[in-house]
Design a protein around this motif. Structure first.
Motif, short mmCIF file in Angstrom:
data_model
loop_
_atom_site.label_atom_id
_atom_site.label_comp_id
_atom_site.label_asym_id
_atom_site.label_seq_id
_atom_site.Cartn_x
_atom_site.Cartn_y
_atom_site.Cartn_z
N ILE A 77 0.84 -1.10 -0.12
CA ILE A 77 -0.08 -0.05 0.14
C ILE A 77 0.94 1.19 -0.07
CG2 ILE A 77 -1.50 1.32 1.36
CD1 ILE A 77 -2.77 -1.52 2.42
N ARG A 78 1.87 1.20 1.04
CA ARG A 78 2.68 2.43 0.91
C ARG A 78 3.51 2.48 -0.41
NH1 ARG A 78 5.93 0.71 4.71
NH2 ARG A 78 4.65 1.62 6.32
N ARG A 79 3.90 1.55 -1.08
CA ARG A 79 4.85 1.62 -2.38
C ARG A 79 3.58 2.06 -3.34
NH1 ARG A 79 5.96 -3.39 -2.67
NH2 ARG A 79 4.36 -4.34 -3.96
N ASN A 80 2.54 1.80 -3.32
CA ASN A 80 1.31 2.18 -4.36
C ASN A 80 1.27 3.53 -4.31
OD1 ASN A 80 0.85 -0.23 -5.39
ND2 ASN A 80 -0.98 -0.74 -4.61
N ILE A 81 1.06 4.25 -3.09
CA ILE A 81 0.95 5.57 -2.68
C ILE A 81 1.85 6.49 -3.29
CG2 ILE A 81 0.60 7.34 -1.06
CD1 ILE A 81 -0.95 5.37 0.66
N ALA A 134 -5.15 0.05 -2.44
CA ALA A 134 -4.86 -0.70 -1.22
C ALA A 134 -5.37 -2.21 -1.37
CB ALA A 134 -5.98 -0.22 0.00
N ALA A 135 -6.16 -2.60 -2.38
CA ALA A 135 -6.60 -3.86 -2.74
C ALA A 135 -5.77 -4.90 -3.64
CB ALA A 135 -7.90 -4.01 -3.04
N GLU A 136 -4.66 -4.19 -4.31
CA GLU A 136 -3.83 -4.79 -5.16
C GLU A 136 -2.31 -4.41 -4.81
OE1 GLU A 136 -6.66 -5.56 -9.19
OE2 GLU A 136 -5.52 -3.42 -8.90
N VAL A 137 -1.44 -5.64 -5.07
CA VAL A 137 0.11 -4.88 -4.96
C VAL A 137 0.62 -4.39 -6.43
CG1 VAL A 137 0.32 -7.25 -3.57
CG2 VAL A 137 0.62 -7.47 -6.05
N GLU A 138 -0.05 -4.77 -7.40
CA GLU A 138 0.19 -3.92 -8.60
C GLU A 138 -0.25 -2.37 -8.28
OE1 GLU A 138 -2.21 -5.76 -11.77
OE2 GLU A 138 -1.40 -7.60 -11.31
N PRO A 139 0.48 -1.39 -9.20
CA PRO A 139 0.59 -0.07 -9.11
C PRO A 139 -1.05 0.25 -9.52
CG PRO A 139 1.87 -0.71 -10.99
CD PRO A 139 1.56 -2.02 -10.21
N PRO A 140 -1.59 1.40 -8.89
CA PRO A 140 -3.00 1.62 -9.05
C PRO A 140 -2.81 2.32 -10.59
CG PRO A 140 -1.68 3.36 -7.76
CD PRO A 140 -0.67 2.31 -7.96
#
Length: 490
Positions: A77-81, A134-140
């Motif tokens: 989640i932190r990485r996606n943000i 928040a629901a996937e490890v892939e980038p938003p």
């Protein structure tokens, strides 16, 4: 009816975007829009359902399907943000239909909890944003956020209103079960909320109908028949498959009283009943967001408005054909001005209507000849569209219509100067092949009246694509499909 009662009914109606004149037309009212209980809003329950929906789908993906993309953590989640949004590489139907459909569930979590059109729209955005971050490890994905939000609003309001056509709380037994089942099939979140509140099985003697056909008339039809999809524009090289199509014209575009969003819309959905072609081959949706009637001195009726558009055309390769996909066209998020005008009756010509629309495409898609990464064989981008519809109704004989669609979609963010060998495809962040595409769809159709309800339906759709590539050779492609069927008008 007492003055105090009239004032209360009018106040409730106005708070939900319904004119006082409409309510006073049914002072007793059997309709839910005059039921004080039905006017209550539950924004926090809608929010809880939106969050719960995401958690439920994620849990299914993670613990039942064991999908890698669902194995999230605080670090993911932190990485996606931190990384931000990219353009993803999911397949055409996922990005440009499934995501808008998912957005319709978020929207209707609010709509079926008493919130109006504009109040429900942020739930589609918030639900999509939560899932992407928040629901996937892939980038938003920015395309998912746009399609889920704006496309979800279009599909959401349409399904909410169509489900109202079948609901009737005065019914009992199997007839009631059938109505509730069909209503839930059309609008799942409304069915879930009716189950939560107990409205699904409550029998009422007042305020039991959800749609007033006198206030907002409906034209609904179902047609079935044979579709011939040509391969590479060849007349005798293609494939036949059965189709089923649903059409609805909801409301009157020239209505001066009912002016809430989607008090007028048109919708067409075509199912291809062949294992070789997509189940959903076409969706055309046009919804009025705002409109105003224009005065004329010639007896012509006119309306100028702002409309939301959702258009989706999908196909796959023909069996034993050239290997080329006939078309993939999407207008998932689009809005713009339009004008509809109706000429006075002329002898046997009962109705002559002309419609012209211009819209800005925030997110669209088209088949590409080069880009092919993971599951994506299409370009995405933004641009504009122009549409024209001419309708000639000859009364007891039948009618002729001509639909013209022109799309210009620009792909701004390419991949040509990136180090593809050392770039994770999930983080490639490209709309596709840099360039632009011009797409034209010409669709004349004839309906011949066989009886009061049955019509013979014949139509052809001609598809033309010219794609200009900045770093590749330009490509032109054209093909067509024909359909012959039997239509039942309700």
């Amino acid at each position: 009816m007492k003055i105090q009662q009239i004032a209360l009914v009018c106040l409730l109606a106005l708070s939900n975007g319904i004119g006082a004149a409409q309510v006073l037309h049914h002072p007793d009212s059997i309709y839910t829009f005059t039921d004080p209980h039905m006017q209550k809003k539950y924004p926090w329950r809608a929010a809880a359902e939106t969050v719960g929906m995401n958690v439920g789908v994620w849990a299914f993906d993670r613990y039942v399907m064991n999908e890698d993309f669902a194995k999230i953590s605080i670090n993911s989640i932190r990485r996606n943000i931190k990384h931000g949004f990219v353009w993803d590489n999911d397949q055409f139907s996922t990005n440009l239909f499934a995501h808008p459909y998912h957005g319709n569930l978020y929207f209707n979590a609010a709509r079926s909890n008493g919130l109006n059109f504009w109040e429900s729209a942020p739930y589609a955005f918030a639900g999509s944003l939560m899932w992407e971050v928040a629901a996937e490890v892939e980038p938003p994905a920015i395309n998912d956020l746009i399609a889920t939000t704006i496309g979800g609003i279009a599909l959401g309001e349409m399904t909410h209103r169509l489900s109202s056509l079948v609901l009737d709380d005065s019914k009992r037994g199997f007839g009631r079960f059938t109505r509730e089942f069909l209503g839930t099939l059309i609008c799942p979140m409304r069915g879930i909320n009716r189950m939560i509140t107990g409205d699904m099985w409550k029998v009422k003697r007042s305020h039991y109908k959800y749609h007033d056909y006198e206030r907002i008339p409906i034209q609904f039809s179902i047609s079935a028949g044979d579709r011939y999809l040509a391969d590479n524009n060849y007349l005798f090289r293609g494939e036949h498959n059965p189709y089923l199509e649903f059409r609805a014209v909801y409301g009157n575009p020239f209505d001066k009283i009912n002016d809430a969003p989607y008090d007028y819309f048109t919708a067409t959905a075509t199912l291809g009943l062949s294992p070789n072609q997509p189940l959903i081959s076409k969706i055309n949706l046009l919804g009025k967001l705002w409109g105003v009637p224009l005065k004329t001195s010639t007896g012509m009726e006119m309306m100028f408005g702002v409309f939301q558009h959702f258009n989706y055309f999908d196909s796959e390769e023909i069996i034993n054909g050239s290997g080329r996909i006939p078309y993939k066209i999407s207008e998932a998020a689009s809005v713009g001005p339009g004008i509809i005008y109706k000429f006075p009756r002329m002898n046997s010509l009962v109705n002559l209507e002309q419609s012209v629309f211009l819209s800005a495409i925030l997110l669209g898609g088209s088949l590409t000849d080069y880009y092919n990464v993971i599951d994506r064989n299409y370009n995405m981008g933004s641009g504009y569209s122009v549409k024209n519809k001419t309708l000639l109704d000859f009364g007891r004989y039948g009618q002729f219509a001509l639909n013209l669609h022109l799309y210009q979609i620009f792909t701004w963010k390419g991949y040509e100067h990136k180090d593809l060998e050392n770039t994770n495809p999930l983080y490639l962040n490209a709309q596709g092949d840099k360039g632009n595409v011009m797409l034209a769809v010409v669709n004349p159709l004839i309906e011949l009246n066989l009886s009061r309800h049955f019509k013979a339906n014949m139509e052809i759709s001609y598809f033309y694509r010219h794609t200009h590539y900045t770093y590749h050779k330009d490509v032109q492609y054209k093909t067509f499909e024909t359909r012959v069927g039997l239509l039942y008008q309700f």
